[in-house]
Design a protein around this motif. Structure first.
Motif, PDB file in Angstrom:
ATOM      1  N   LEU A 155      63.972 -46.162 100.969  1.00 32.56           N
ATOM      2  CA  LEU A 155      64.068 -45.932  99.465  1.00 32.56           C
ATOM      3  C   LEU A 155      64.245 -44.208 100.263  1.00 32.56           C
ATOM      4  O   LEU A 155      64.534 -43.565  99.520  1.00 32.56           O
ATOM      5  CB  LEU A 155      62.783 -46.073  98.421  1.00 32.56           C
ATOM      6  CG  LEU A 155      62.889 -45.259  97.113  1.00 32.56           C
ATOM      7  CD1 LEU A 155      64.628 -44.804  96.563  1.00 32.56           C
ATOM      8  CD2 LEU A 155      61.881 -45.643  96.413  1.00 32.56           C
ATOM      9  N   LYS A 175      68.807 -53.010  95.634  1.00 32.19           N
ATOM     10  CA  LYS A 175      67.824 -52.435  96.109  1.00 32.19           C
ATOM     11  C   LYS A 175      66.913 -51.656  95.845  1.00 32.19           C
ATOM     12  O   LYS A 175      65.896 -52.151  95.705  1.00 32.19           O
ATOM     13  CB  LYS A 175      67.277 -52.257  98.043  1.00 32.19           C
ATOM     14  CG  LYS A 175      66.939 -52.240  98.715  1.00 32.19           C
ATOM     15  CD  LYS A 175      66.544 -53.049  99.748  1.00 32.19           C
ATOM     16  CE  LYS A 175      65.284 -52.617 100.310  1.00 32.19           C
ATOM     17  NZ  LYS A 175      65.043 -54.090 101.475  1.00 32.19           N
ATOM     18  N   PHE A 176      67.771 -50.939  94.847  1.00 34.77           N
ATOM     19  CA  PHE A 176      66.664 -49.678  94.387  1.00 34.77           C
ATOM     20  C   PHE A 176      67.360 -49.889  92.732  1.00 34.77           C
ATOM     21  O   PHE A 176      67.909 -48.360  92.863  1.00 34.77           O
ATOM     22  CB  PHE A 176      66.811 -48.891  94.840  1.00 34.77           C
ATOM     23  CG  PHE A 176      66.396 -48.816  96.445  1.00 34.77           C
ATOM     24  CD1 PHE A 176      65.741 -49.215  96.441  1.00 34.77           C
ATOM     25  CD2 PHE A 176      67.537 -48.298  97.803  1.00 34.77           C
ATOM     26  CE1 PHE A 176      64.611 -49.058  98.419  1.00 34.77           C
ATOM     27  CE2 PHE A 176      66.996 -48.777  98.836  1.00 34.77           C
ATOM     28  CZ  PHE A 176      65.415 -49.163  99.640  1.00 34.77           C
ATOM     29  N   PRO A 177      66.843 -50.278  91.849  1.00 31.75           N
ATOM     30  CA  PRO A 177      67.859 -50.267  90.848  1.00 31.75           C
ATOM     31  C   PRO A 177      68.010 -48.933  89.879  1.00 31.75           C
ATOM     32  O   PRO A 177      66.538 -48.535  89.859  1.00 31.75           O
ATOM     33  CB  PRO A 177      66.971 -51.139  89.525  1.00 31.75           C
ATOM     34  CG  PRO A 177      66.422 -51.862  90.941  1.00 31.75           C
ATOM     35  CD  PRO A 177      66.083 -51.404  91.694  1.00 31.75           C
ATOM     36  N   GLY A 178      69.167 -48.043  89.728  1.00 33.08           N
ATOM     37  CA  GLY A 178      69.414 -46.756  88.552  1.00 33.08           C
ATOM     38  C   GLY A 178      68.881 -45.613  89.495  1.00 33.08           C
ATOM     39  O   GLY A 178      69.026 -45.016  89.303  1.00 33.08           O
ATOM     40  N   VAL A 179      68.202 -45.720  90.721  1.00 32.18           N
ATOM     41  CA  VAL A 179      68.249 -44.508  91.419  1.00 32.18           C
ATOM     42  C   VAL A 179      69.645 -43.962  91.647  1.00 32.18           C
ATOM     43  O   VAL A 179      69.280 -42.339  91.386  1.00 32.18           O
ATOM     44  CB  VAL A 179      67.613 -45.254  93.141  1.00 32.18           C
ATOM     45  CG1 VAL A 179      67.072 -43.103  93.814  1.00 32.18           C
ATOM     46  CG2 VAL A 179      66.070 -45.418  92.881  1.00 32.18           C
TER      47      VAL A 179
END
Lengths: 115, 115
Positions: free
Chosen positions: A15, A90-94
């Motif tokens: 992230l 892996k990083f939903p919505g980011v």
């Protein structure tokens, strides 16, 4: 023979690296163009035109190492596509939220270049 | 007399600065603790305990300059609160998605410190 591009596998995406890669107006603009273009773009089409070639390569490298883009050589050019599905998994919505909040970069893109 | 803290006004908040501030595991952890704490925290409570004081101050400064936190002196300590409403208004969904994707930082927090 040019060195092949190295892309991190999905499990290794971090992230912090994604945020660092997007914490720059030029790189954010490149990602914005790749999303809007909706297909792989070569570096010149994806990057603001006023950049020096080496600066441009550096930005693509950071995006690639963060796992945001996939670069591929086709003949003499390099085409880039987003790895949105993997990043989203892996990083939903980011990235979606960041792109929605990002303004297009103002740059002297459309001006004819001399030389 | 210590210098007062400087906080950017909402209009001056920049997406790039917010992303840069969060592109670091320690700063992400500070923000995570402030969200979870749900009330202003002093620097020692908000930051991982293994950090040197100067490193800690540096991280809080970056978060403050990005507009993510508000710091206030109360007697001899500094208390910090998130500016989540303003950030959410300016960049909807961004910090929420990032915090949801962030893992707690593993750090030697709970170990007794010598000296």
């Amino acid at each position: 023979m040019k060195r092949p591009f190295v892309h991190p596998v999905t499990e290794d995406l971090k992230l912090e690296s994604v945020l660092y890669a997007l914490a720059d107006p030029v790189r954010l603009e490149i990602v914005r163009r790749l999303v809007n273009g909706d297909c792989p773009l070569n570096c010149s089409s994806a990057a603001p035109a006023h950049l020096a070639k080496s600066t441009q390569s550096h930005h693509f490298q950071i995006l690639r190492e963060a796992g945001l883009i996939c670069s591929e050589r086709r003949g003499t050019e390099v085409v880039n596509s987003l790895r949105l599905n993997e990043i989203e998994q892996k990083f939903p919505g980011v990235v979606g939220a960041i792109l929605a909040a990002a303004k297009p970069l103002k740059c002297p893109d459309e001006e004819p270049r001399n030389g």
